[in-house]
Design a protein around this motif. Structure first.
Motif, mmCIF file in Angstrom:
data_model
loop_
_atom_site.group_PDB
_atom_site.id
_atom_site.type_symbol
_atom_site.label_atom_id
_atom_site.label_comp_id
_atom_site.label_asym_id
_atom_site.label_seq_id
_atom_site.Cartn_x
_atom_site.Cartn_y
_atom_site.Cartn_z
ATOM 1 N N SER A 1 0.817 -1.214 0.000
ATOM 2 C CA SER A 1 0.000 0.000 0.000
ATOM 3 C C SER A 1 0.852 1.266 0.000
ATOM 4 C CB SER A 1 -0.958 0.002 1.202
ATOM 5 O OG SER A 1 -0.256 -0.029 2.412
ATOM 6 N N LEU B 1 8.241 0.586 0.372
ATOM 7 C CA LEU B 1 8.987 -0.324 -0.497
ATOM 8 C C LEU B 1 8.064 -1.227 -1.312
ATOM 9 C CD1 LEU B 1 11.655 -1.551 -1.449
ATOM 10 C CD2 LEU B 1 11.609 -3.039 0.569
ATOM 11 N N ARG C 1 -3.610 -3.979 4.706
ATOM 12 C CA ARG C 1 -4.833 -3.745 5.475
ATOM 13 C C ARG C 1 -5.573 -2.541 4.929
ATOM 14 N NH1 ARG C 1 -1.739 -3.230 10.988
ATOM 15 N NH2 ARG C 1 -0.562 -2.004 9.475
ATOM 16 N N SER C 2 -4.822 -1.496 4.521
ATOM 17 C CA SER C 2 -5.498 -0.299 4.001
ATOM 18 C C SER C 2 -5.345 -0.244 2.483
ATOM 19 C CB SER C 2 -4.924 0.951 4.651
ATOM 20 O OG SER C 2 -3.550 1.051 4.375
ATOM 21 N N ASP D 1 -4.821 -8.857 6.723
ATOM 22 C CA ASP D 1 -3.862 -8.594 7.794
ATOM 23 C C ASP D 1 -3.002 -9.845 7.928
ATOM 24 O OD1 ASP D 1 -2.555 -8.349 10.242
ATOM 25 O OD2 ASP D 1 -4.224 -7.278 11.183
ATOM 26 N N ASN E 1 6.866 -8.693 2.076
ATOM 27 C CA ASN E 1 7.416 -7.378 2.442
ATOM 28 C C ASN E 1 6.739 -6.706 3.634
ATOM 29 O OD1 ASN E 1 8.596 -4.531 1.755
ATOM 30 N ND2 ASN E 1 6.372 -4.272 1.562
ATOM 31 N N TYR F 1 11.882 -7.013 16.963
ATOM 32 C CA TYR F 1 11.900 -6.815 15.498
ATOM 33 C C TYR F 1 13.123 -7.507 14.896
ATOM 34 C CZ TYR F 1 12.303 -4.077 11.106
ATOM 35 O OH TYR F 1 12.425 -3.670 9.787
ATOM 36 N N SER G 1 10.848 6.141 4.190
ATOM 37 C CA SER G 1 9.478 5.618 4.093
ATOM 38 C C SER G 1 8.734 6.075 5.339
ATOM 39 C CB SER G 1 9.479 4.083 4.032
ATOM 40 O OG SER G 1 9.769 3.558 5.316
HETATM 41 N N1 LIG Z 1 12.214 1.675 6.024
HETATM 42 C C1 LIG Z 1 13.374 1.129 6.346
HETATM 43 O O1 LIG Z 1 14.383 1.820 6.563
HETATM 44 C C2 LIG Z 1 13.504 -0.367 6.407
HETATM 45 C C3 LIG Z 1 14.777 -0.900 6.642
HETATM 46 C C4 LIG Z 1 14.935 -2.280 6.667
HETATM 47 C C5 LIG Z 1 13.849 -3.103 6.432
HETATM 48 N N2 LIG Z 1 12.632 -2.565 6.206
HETATM 49 C C6 LIG Z 1 11.520 -3.486 5.931
HETATM 50 O O2 LIG Z 1 11.001 -3.201 4.649
HETATM 51 C C7 LIG Z 1 9.614 -3.545 4.596
HETATM 52 C C8 LIG Z 1 8.818 -2.368 4.077
HETATM 53 O O3 LIG Z 1 9.047 -1.264 4.941
HETATM 54 P P1 LIG Z 1 8.597 0.231 4.587
HETATM 55 O O4 LIG Z 1 9.624 1.110 5.148
HETATM 56 O O5 LIG Z 1 8.188 0.327 3.178
HETATM 57 O O6 LIG Z 1 7.348 0.326 5.575
HETATM 58 P P2 LIG Z 1 5.995 1.160 5.518
HETATM 59 O O7 LIG Z 1 6.128 2.323 4.614
HETATM 60 O O8 LIG Z 1 5.591 1.349 6.931
HETATM 61 O O9 LIG Z 1 4.997 0.100 4.820
HETATM 62 C C9 LIG Z 1 4.678 -1.095 5.479
HETATM 63 C C10 LIG Z 1 3.714 -1.864 4.617
HETATM 64 O O10 LIG Z 1 3.360 -3.072 5.320
HETATM 65 C C11 LIG Z 1 1.945 -3.136 5.416
HETATM 66 N N3 LIG Z 1 1.576 -3.821 6.639
HETATM 67 C C12 LIG Z 1 1.975 -3.545 7.905
HETATM 68 N N4 LIG Z 1 1.396 -4.385 8.778
HETATM 69 C C13 LIG Z 1 0.617 -5.210 8.036
HETATM 70 C C14 LIG Z 1 -0.230 -6.293 8.353
HETATM 71 N N5 LIG Z 1 -0.402 -6.701 9.628
HETATM 72 N N6 LIG Z 1 -0.883 -6.933 7.361
HETATM 73 C C15 LIG Z 1 -0.729 -6.528 6.064
HETATM 74 N N7 LIG Z 1 0.073 -5.516 5.697
HETATM 75 C C16 LIG Z 1 0.728 -4.862 6.676
HETATM 76 C C17 LIG Z 1 1.477 -1.681 5.383
HETATM 77 O O11 LIG Z 1 0.165 -1.604 4.888
HETATM 78 P P3 LIG Z 1 -1.139 -1.337 5.801
HETATM 79 O O12 LIG Z 1 -0.727 -0.475 6.944
HETATM 80 O O13 LIG Z 1 -2.064 -0.712 4.831
HETATM 81 O O14 LIG Z 1 -1.573 -2.696 6.200
HETATM 82 C C18 LIG Z 1 2.437 -1.097 4.363
HETATM 83 O O15 LIG Z 1 1.981 -1.364 3.044
HETATM 84 C C19 LIG Z 1 9.232 -3.972 6.021
HETATM 85 O O16 LIG Z 1 9.266 -5.378 6.123
HETATM 86 C C20 LIG Z 1 10.348 -3.371 6.865
HETATM 87 O O17 LIG Z 1 10.529 -4.091 8.055
HETATM 88 C C21 LIG Z 1 12.413 -1.226 6.191
#
Ligand SMILES: NC(=O)c1ccc[n+]([C@@H]2O[C@H](COP(=O)([O-])OP(=O)(O)OC[C@H]3O[C@@H](n4cnc5c(N)ncnc54)[C@H](OP(=O)(O)O)[C@@H]3O)[C@@H](O)[C@H]2O)c1
Length: 244
Positions: free
Chosen positions: A15, A18, A38-39, A61, A87, A152, A187
């Motif tokens: 949504s 990444l 979820r959204s 979810d 992801n 985490y 992000s």
């Molecule tokens: N940002 C960083 O610096 C970073 C670094 C290392 C690893 N990561 C990893 O990269 C991935 C993406 O991160 P991001 O930074 O793009 O995060 P983000 O912008 O917060 O996006 C997270 C995504 O996961 C979805 N999500 C969260 N909980 C969920 C659930 N229970 N069921 C279904 N969907 C769910 C959210 O959608 P909804 O809220 O709509 O459900 C959203 O689409 C994650 O696994 C994170 O741990 C991120």
């Protein structure tokens, strides 16, 4: 390529951030994408206008819903499943000693248990369809210690363990399994990082900045494609050199 001929990727957490960047890259490359979250994705209408017939939103979810039913919904819609990008994730920063048991359960449910169930449901479908590719989105927290992210980190390290063992078991079925290990990128997840921590991260990163979703998405798109056909069981770090 028409929607009927295109390869199909299920991307959890598409949504925003990444997951959305990976979805847009694959769609531009002719894939069909099932975006699980979820959204409702902010850009869903625009994506459906731009790639008619190739985009499907799965409202679910990962921490709670039956992942087998979600995978069935994808194959009912597109008739096949070639790739899972596992992801979806959540980060909650708090010192370990004060983190509640409820919070620990939530972090494991979203970052490890749900993704494990989703990977299994997809692998079962891929094994009947002649193969596929699974990419788990891990984190540098799985390979280096950081304060305030203990559950985490443990969950993401679990995901890397899943990658290696599942790659051994599923390779003979034509299914590749890899982890991408991003450093910090911009992000909504990193919007929570304080200015002080952002400065610290930047100073510790040889390339002197946070990454972008597009930079990480490029490597994810490569790893799930046939250009990476001989890569499985690996964790590929994309972190501007932070962990070198
Ligand atoms: N940002 C960083 O610096 C970073 C670094 C290392 C690893 N990561 C990893 O990269 C991935 C993406 O991160 P991001 O930074 O793009 O995060 P983000 O912008 O917060 O996006 C997270 C995504 O996961 C979805 N999500 C969260 N909980 C969920 C659930 N229970 N069921 C279904 N969907 C769910 C959210 O959608 P909804 O809220 O709509 O459900 C959203 O689409 C994650 O696994 C994170 O741990 C991120």
């Amino acid at each position: 390529m028409s929607a009927a001929d295109s390869r199909v990727a299920l991307i959890s957490g598409a949504s925003r951030g990444l997951g959305l960047a990976i979805a847009e890259l694959l769609l531009a490359d002719g894939w069909s994408v099932a975006a699980l979250s979820r959204s409702r994705p902010e850009t869903l209408d625009a994506m459906q206008d731009r790639w008619p017939g190739n985009v499907h939103w799965v409202k679910a979810d990962v921490a709670q819903d039956d992942m087998r039913a979600q995978v069935r919904a994808v194959t009912d819609r597109f008739g096949r499943l070639d790739v899972l990008v596992n992801n979806a994730g959540v980060l909650h920063q708090e010192l370990f000693l004060t983190t509640s048991e409820r919070r620990i359960d939530e972090l494991f449910a979203t970052n490890l248990v749900g993704p494990t169930r989703l990977a299994q449901a997809c692998a079962r479908r891929m094994s009947r369809g002649g193969g596929g590719s699974i990419l788990n989105v891990s984190s540098i927290n799985s390979i280096r210690g950081f304060r305030g992210v203990t559950p985490y980190s443990a969950a993401k390290a679990g995901l890397d363990g899943l990658t290696r063992s599942a790659a051994r078991e599923l390779g003979p079925l034509g299914i590749r399994v890899n982890s991408i290990v991003p450093g910090y990128f911009e992000s909504s997840m990193t919007a929570q990082v304080t200015d002080e921590n952002r400065t610290r991260i930047t100073h510790r990163t040889p390339l002197g900045r946070l990454g972008t979703t597009e930079e990480v998405a490029e490597i994810a798109a490569f790893l799930v494609s046939d250009r990476a056909a001989f890569i499985t069981g690996q964790t590929i770090t994309v972190d501007g050199g932070l962990t070198c």
